[in-house]
Design a protein around this motif. Structure first.
Motif, PDB file in Angstrom:
ATOM      1  N   ASP A   3      33.055  98.579  52.591  1.00  0.00           N
ATOM      2  CA  ASP A   3      33.833  98.926  51.418  1.00  0.00           C
ATOM      3  C   ASP A   3      32.914  99.491  50.351  1.00  0.00           C
ATOM      4  O   ASP A   3      31.709  99.333  50.408  1.00  0.00           O
ATOM      5  CB  ASP A   3      34.572  97.694  50.900  1.00  0.00           C
ATOM      6  N   PHE A   4      33.534 100.143  49.406  1.00  0.00           N
ATOM      7  CA  PHE A   4      32.779 100.782  48.350  1.00  0.00           C
ATOM      8  C   PHE A   4      32.840  99.884  47.131  1.00  0.00           C
ATOM      9  O   PHE A   4      33.914  99.625  46.604  1.00  0.00           O
ATOM     10  CB  PHE A   4      33.436 102.136  48.069  1.00  0.00           C
ATOM     11  N   VAL A   5      31.675  99.351  46.747  1.00  0.00           N
ATOM     12  CA  VAL A   5      31.654  98.431  45.615  1.00  0.00           C
ATOM     13  C   VAL A   5      30.803  99.010  44.507  1.00  0.00           C
ATOM     14  O   VAL A   5      29.668  99.426  44.729  1.00  0.00           O
ATOM     15  CB  VAL A   5      31.084  97.047  46.034  1.00  0.00           C
ATOM     16  N   MET A   6      31.353  99.065  43.311  1.00  0.00           N
ATOM     17  CA  MET A   6      30.624  99.632  42.179  1.00  0.00           C
ATOM     18  C   MET A   6      30.424  98.565  41.113  1.00  0.00           C
ATOM     19  O   MET A   6      31.387  97.972  40.636  1.00  0.00           O
ATOM     20  CB  MET A   6      31.461 100.799  41.630  1.00  0.00           C
ATOM     21  N   LYS A 139      26.547  91.003  48.897  1.00  0.00           N
ATOM     22  CA  LYS A 139      27.484  90.484  49.887  1.00  0.00           C
ATOM     23  C   LYS A 139      26.864  89.281  50.599  1.00  0.00           C
ATOM     24  O   LYS A 139      27.531  88.309  50.893  1.00  0.00           O
ATOM     25  CB  LYS A 139      27.802  91.584  50.896  1.00  0.00           C
ATOM     26  N   ALA A 143      28.169  85.687  46.943  1.00  0.00           N
ATOM     27  CA  ALA A 143      29.597  85.810  47.265  1.00  0.00           C
ATOM     28  C   ALA A 143      30.477  85.202  46.172  1.00  0.00           C
ATOM     29  O   ALA A 143      31.613  85.604  45.985  1.00  0.00           O
ATOM     30  CB  ALA A 143      29.889  85.163  48.604  1.00  0.00           C
ATOM     31  N   SER A 146      32.258  87.528  43.761  1.00  0.00           N
ATOM     32  CA  SER A 146      33.274  88.438  44.258  1.00  0.00           C
ATOM     33  C   SER A 146      34.617  88.149  43.599  1.00  0.00           C
ATOM     34  O   SER A 146      34.947  87.000  43.330  1.00  0.00           O
ATOM     35  CB  SER A 146      33.399  88.286  45.768  1.00  0.00           C
ATOM     36  N   PHE A 148      37.242  88.166  44.897  1.00  0.00           N
ATOM     37  CA  PHE A 148      38.090  87.493  45.875  1.00  0.00           C
ATOM     38  C   PHE A 148      37.710  86.030  46.089  1.00  0.00           C
ATOM     39  O   PHE A 148      38.444  85.283  46.712  1.00  0.00           O
ATOM     40  CB  PHE A 148      38.052  88.228  47.208  1.00  0.00           C
ATOM     41  N   ILE A 156      47.882  86.090  45.479  1.00  0.00           N
ATOM     42  CA  ILE A 156      48.327  87.304  46.168  1.00  0.00           C
ATOM     43  C   ILE A 156      49.857  87.325  46.217  1.00  0.00           C
ATOM     44  O   ILE A 156      50.481  88.342  45.920  1.00  0.00           O
ATOM     45  CB  ILE A 156      47.697  87.386  47.585  1.00  0.00           C
TER      46      ILE A 156
ATOM     47  N   ILE B   4      36.146  98.744  45.194  1.00  0.00           N
ATOM     48  CA  ILE B   4      36.148  97.685  44.189  1.00  0.00           C
ATOM     49  C   ILE B   4      35.232  98.101  43.051  1.00  0.00           C
ATOM     50  O   ILE B   4      34.043  98.307  43.262  1.00  0.00           O
ATOM     51  CB  ILE B   4      35.668  96.351  44.805  1.00  0.00           C
ATOM     52  N   LEU B 188      45.235  92.639  51.213  1.00  0.00           N
ATOM     53  CA  LEU B 188      44.484  91.796  50.272  1.00  0.00           C
ATOM     54  C   LEU B 188      43.903  90.559  50.965  1.00  0.00           C
ATOM     55  O   LEU B 188      42.781  90.146  50.680  1.00  0.00           O
ATOM     56  CB  LEU B 188      45.377  91.394  49.098  1.00  0.00           C
ATOM     57  N   MET B 189      44.673  89.996  51.883  1.00  0.00           N
ATOM     58  CA  MET B 189      44.168  88.832  52.640  1.00  0.00           C
ATOM     59  C   MET B 189      42.932  89.222  53.448  1.00  0.00           C
ATOM     60  O   MET B 189      41.978  88.456  53.556  1.00  0.00           O
ATOM     61  CB  MET B 189      45.231  88.319  53.622  1.00  0.00           C
ATOM     62  N   LEU B 191      40.841  91.669  52.727  1.00  0.00           N
ATOM     63  CA  LEU B 191      39.733  91.858  51.786  1.00  0.00           C
ATOM     64  C   LEU B 191      39.144  90.506  51.387  1.00  0.00           C
ATOM     65  O   LEU B 191      37.931  90.362  51.273  1.00  0.00           O
ATOM     66  CB  LEU B 191      40.237  92.558  50.526  1.00  0.00           C
ATOM     67  N   LYS B 192      40.014  89.560  51.180  1.00  0.00           N
ATOM     68  CA  LYS B 192      39.575  88.212  50.788  1.00  0.00           C
ATOM     69  C   LYS B 192      38.650  87.623  51.863  1.00  0.00           C
ATOM     70  O   LYS B 192      37.661  86.969  51.552  1.00  0.00           O
ATOM     71  CB  LYS B 192      40.811  87.339  50.598  1.00  0.00           C
ATOM     72  N   HIS B 194      36.600  89.242  53.678  1.00  0.00           N
ATOM     73  CA  HIS B 194      35.292  89.898  53.682  1.00  0.00           C
ATOM     74  C   HIS B 194      34.464  89.636  52.445  1.00  0.00           C
ATOM     75  O   HIS B 194      33.278  89.880  52.431  1.00  0.00           O
ATOM     76  CB  HIS B 194      35.474  91.410  53.851  1.00  0.00           C
ATOM     77  N   TYR B 195      35.128  89.209  51.348  1.00  0.00           N
ATOM     78  CA  TYR B 195      34.367  89.037  50.105  1.00  0.00           C
ATOM     79  C   TYR B 195      34.365  87.602  49.620  1.00  0.00           C
ATOM     80  O   TYR B 195      35.375  86.988  49.459  1.00  0.00           O
ATOM     81  CB  TYR B 195      34.929  89.966  49.012  1.00  0.00           C
TER      82      TYR B 195
END
Lengths: 161, 195
Positions: A3-6, A139, A143, A146, A148, A156, B4, B188-189, B191-192, B194-195
């Motif tokens: 993924d692209f994280v900025m 990553k 963590a 994040s 998430f 969600i 993100i 979203l689940m 993504l959750k 992985h992060y």
């Protein structure tokens, strides 16, 4: 698939570089898009311009041209230039990862834009490489930062009510 | 591939609506566009022919709301369904986070559905994805028509892995948001995880 994280710091540096390019190239608008069509950052007058749509179409444009290149046995066409009555757009690929687009009119010229884009491409490439390294490290190690990490299934669910 | 952005505190995800020609992919997006409040949506971009057949893609960005301080946005894309647009379809799958397969329930479109699903698998594989490992939602569209294949049969033909499937009438909107919610949640689940 990565993924692209900025992160904040890189965003600031990208933003600065885009602003520099915007001024030195005498452009109307400069923007950076990832290859999937997500707008990363922009500099210049975005009033009356739907930048989200612009980003998606620019990426579509690059994807289509990339498809043509492949058919012709080229790796890619790294620069696209569209000339209009009033405005022109110069689109190029940076670090094989993101798309840099410069919108300009008769107050600038293709020569200046090309020159300045070339210079900015180097700077942006460096930032992107550092960003990749950092994203990998984050990553692995941090963590808990994040967005998430704290998100629950209920959060969600809540979004979709 | 989601994006993100910690600076603007945004999470952007890409969802692609896939399926055979005239199955109702664009109609799904048009209904979502019609029923979403102006603050939540961007422009619906359609790159279509003069006869309103999708030529390259449709694009609709929608904002869902905030999740722990991050704005969550989905970019919805459709692919051109007609067989000869294969090259364009492949391009649009680049960086996809979740796929909705819109099946046309009419009996005479059964082969077209199977062919399109196979085409999806091949095109995903070309981009390095496996359908089984992606968030994936099935939609059986056009349930209001008289000559439709029973759901159980569609399930066995198109959905052996039993991913969530929704009956839908995209023209009236039945099932459209249920499908979107389901794929959105799955993305979203994922993504959750992985992060």
């Amino acid at each position: 698939m990565s993924d692209f994280v900025m992160y904040e710091e890189e965003f600031r540096r990208v933003d600065e570089e885009l602003r520099r390019l915007y001024q030195l190239a005498n452009a109307k608008l400069v923007f950076l898009v990832d290859k999937n069509g997500q707008l990363i950052a922009s500099a210049g007058d975005t009033h009356n311009i739907d930048t989200t749509a612009l980003a998606s179409l620019t990426a579509g444009n690059i994807a289509a041209t990339g498809g043509i290149a492949k058919l012709l046995g080229q790796k890619e066409f790294s620069i696209l230039f569209h000339e209009g009555d009033r405005d022109n757009i110069h689109i190029s690929i940076v670090a094989n990862k993101v798309i840099l687009a410069v919108l300009f009119d008769q107050r600038s010229s293709l020569g200046i834009v090309r020159l300045r884009v070339k210079k900015s491409t180097g700077a942006l490439t460096r930032i992107l490489h550092e960003m990749d390294k950092k994203a990998l490290g984050e990553k692995r190690g941090r963590a808990e930062l994040s967005p998430f990490a704290e998100i629950t299934d209920e959060d969600i669910d809540q979004l979709f009510k | 591939m989601s994006f993100i952005n910690y600076s603007s505190r945004e999470i952007n995800c890409k969802i692609v609506y896939y399926g055979p020609g005239l199955c109702g992919k664009t109609t799904n997006l048009q209904f979502i566009y019609k029923k979403t409040s102006p603050q939540q949506k961007g422009k619906l971009i359609s790159l279509a022919t003069e006869t309103e057949r999708t030529l390259f893609f449709d694009f609709l960005p929608i904002a869902l709301g905030d999740m722990r301080g991050f704005k969550v946005r989905f970019h919805l894309y459709t692919v051109p369904g007609q067989v000869f647009y294969a090259a364009s379809r492949k391009l649009i799958l680049k960086g996809v986070d979740g796929v909705v397969f819109v099946a046309d329930s009419q009996i005479e479109r059964t082969d077209a559905n199977i062919e399109s699903l196979e085409d999806l698998r091949i095109n995903l594989a070309d981009q390095g994805y496996e359908l089984e490992r992606l968030p994936f939602t099935m939609q059986y569209n056009k349930r209001d028509l008289p000559n439709v294949v029973p759901v159980a049969e569609l399930d066995s033909l198109l959905n052996p892995d039993k991913v969530p499937a929704f009956e839908c009438v995209a023209t009236s909107g039945r099932g459209v948001f249920e499908t979107l919610k389901n794929i959105g949640k799955q993305v979203l689940m994922e993504l959750k995880k992985h992060y």
